[in-house]
Design an enzyme around this catalytic site. Sequence first.
Site, mmCIF file in Angstrom:
data_model
loop_
_atom_site.group_PDB
_atom_site.id
_atom_site.type_symbol
_atom_site.label_atom_id
_atom_site.label_comp_id
_atom_site.label_asym_id
_atom_site.label_seq_id
_atom_site.Cartn_x
_atom_site.Cartn_y
_atom_site.Cartn_z
ATOM 1 N N LYS A 81 48.465 29.431 40.043
ATOM 2 C CA LYS A 81 47.387 30.392 40.657
ATOM 3 C C LYS A 81 46.077 30.129 39.809
ATOM 4 O O LYS A 81 45.235 30.675 40.428
ATOM 5 C CB LYS A 81 48.066 31.753 40.756
ATOM 6 C CG LYS A 81 48.106 32.469 39.104
ATOM 7 C CD LYS A 81 48.466 33.838 39.360
ATOM 8 C CE LYS A 81 48.707 34.578 37.989
ATOM 9 N NZ LYS A 81 49.125 36.111 38.107
ATOM 10 N N THR A 125 44.797 46.631 35.819
ATOM 11 C CA THR A 125 44.760 45.307 36.476
ATOM 12 C C THR A 125 43.664 44.726 36.214
ATOM 13 O O THR A 125 42.575 45.402 36.352
ATOM 14 C CB THR A 125 45.396 45.551 37.864
ATOM 15 O OG1 THR A 125 45.465 43.995 38.230
ATOM 16 C CG2 THR A 125 44.623 46.138 38.613
ATOM 17 N N ARG A 130 44.810 42.668 43.471
ATOM 18 C CA ARG A 130 45.825 43.709 43.247
ATOM 19 C C ARG A 130 45.333 45.392 43.385
ATOM 20 O O ARG A 130 45.798 46.169 44.044
ATOM 21 C CB ARG A 130 46.354 43.848 41.938
ATOM 22 C CG ARG A 130 47.445 42.670 41.518
ATOM 23 C CD ARG A 130 47.856 42.314 40.070
ATOM 24 N NE ARG A 130 48.747 41.374 39.844
ATOM 25 C CZ ARG A 130 48.868 40.548 38.876
ATOM 26 N NH1 ARG A 130 48.017 40.916 37.983
ATOM 27 N NH2 ARG A 130 50.029 39.794 38.743
ATOM 28 N N ARG A 151 42.217 43.557 30.662
ATOM 29 C CA ARG A 151 42.547 42.280 30.284
ATOM 30 C C ARG A 151 43.292 42.056 29.104
ATOM 31 O O ARG A 151 43.595 43.040 28.600
ATOM 32 C CB ARG A 151 40.884 41.734 29.866
ATOM 33 C CG ARG A 151 39.986 41.017 31.035
ATOM 34 C CD ARG A 151 39.473 39.701 30.674
ATOM 35 N NE ARG A 151 40.327 38.622 30.420
ATOM 36 C CZ ARG A 151 39.884 37.458 29.956
ATOM 37 N NH1 ARG A 151 38.662 37.294 29.515
ATOM 38 N NH2 ARG A 151 40.620 36.707 29.528
ATOM 39 N N THR A 156 49.220 43.340 25.056
ATOM 40 C CA THR A 156 48.022 44.271 25.342
ATOM 41 C C THR A 156 48.128 45.019 26.353
ATOM 42 O O THR A 156 48.070 46.577 26.280
ATOM 43 C CB THR A 156 46.798 43.515 25.307
ATOM 44 O OG1 THR A 156 46.675 42.715 24.123
ATOM 45 C CG2 THR A 156 45.694 44.383 25.411
ATOM 46 N N ARG A 157 48.566 44.688 27.443
ATOM 47 C CA ARG A 157 48.368 45.454 28.730
ATOM 48 C C ARG A 157 49.533 46.484 28.900
ATOM 49 O O ARG A 157 49.342 47.758 29.264
ATOM 50 C CB ARG A 157 48.710 44.563 30.039
ATOM 51 C CG ARG A 157 47.733 43.740 30.128
ATOM 52 C CD ARG A 157 47.397 42.754 31.428
ATOM 53 N NE ARG A 157 46.503 41.585 31.397
ATOM 54 C CZ ARG A 157 45.794 41.315 32.503
ATOM 55 N NH1 ARG A 157 46.061 41.717 33.602
ATOM 56 N NH2 ARG A 157 44.939 40.215 32.431
#
Length: 319
Positions: A81, A125, A130, A151, A156-157
């Site tokens: 992707k 996101t 999304r 990011r 981290t997310r």
Amino acid sequence: MSDNPLRLGTRRSTLAMAQSGRVAEAVSQVTGRPVELVEITTYGDTSREHLAQIGGTGVFVTALRDALLRGEVDFAVHSLKDLPTTQPEDLVLAAVPVREDPRDVIVARDALKFTDLPRGARIGTGSPRRMAQLNAYARAHGLDVETVPVRGNVDTRIGYVHDGELDAVVLAAAGLSRIGRIDEVTDFLSVDTVLPAPGQGALAIECAADNAELIALLGELDDPFTRAAVTAERSLLAALEAGCSAPVGALADLLADGQIVKEMRLRGVVGTTDGTRMVQLSTTGPVPETNDQATALGRELATEMLAQGAAGLMGERAQ
């Protein structure tokens, strides 16, 4: 070919190293040669800007391709992707292995599902695609959520959720599976709710176009159904003149009658990030037997989507 180790170019992230490690094992099996990972830092890894700001297209790929062209590595592994839709003449996609789960997933506090999030829930996101679809779904089903640009790597997310800064984050199922963290998912988002990015869940193995022997060996890892599906999806993206970071979702899947695969269905969506305007269509045709047939399926759907006003929903179109 010699017995020298093959050099596999990979990004340094935990996910990239995990998926490249799997490919290295598979390549070693089919070639009988050891494979060593060569870590390469890309612009997308070092930039602190959001992907939508830096364009997305190629930011995780260019440094790997440069290393290939300079002969510093023999082949490279990409998340498909992330690949720009235009293929350089001197490089070739030698293999697209079997795709993993293409869906997006939610990792939320208190093990909540998307539809159970409280009013005003903040969902992180970095993807306009999304954002567009989550906001559209929320609007259609009376949910009140706020999508927040983020990011960073998986740690981290997910950390934003554990720290209470966000109620949930959206990630790709395939990535979490490859790094052994799929058990942290609290909800798998149906593709009827959020169509994935074109090529999501698939890997691309790329090498120099003039290395016929290596192309043939790597080709043993190619899955023709996965290649046909992602070719159709990426053809749609290219015909929309949209980059990797555009709010475009696409998924090609096989329709079967019992055990017999009959057709391929391609679904596509484009929307404004606030979810107020969406163009979502699908087309169905015979299972593509050639690259040209898969490409034609994507172009056909893109033409229909553009006729419905898709171009006006993507902001800046890719140059």
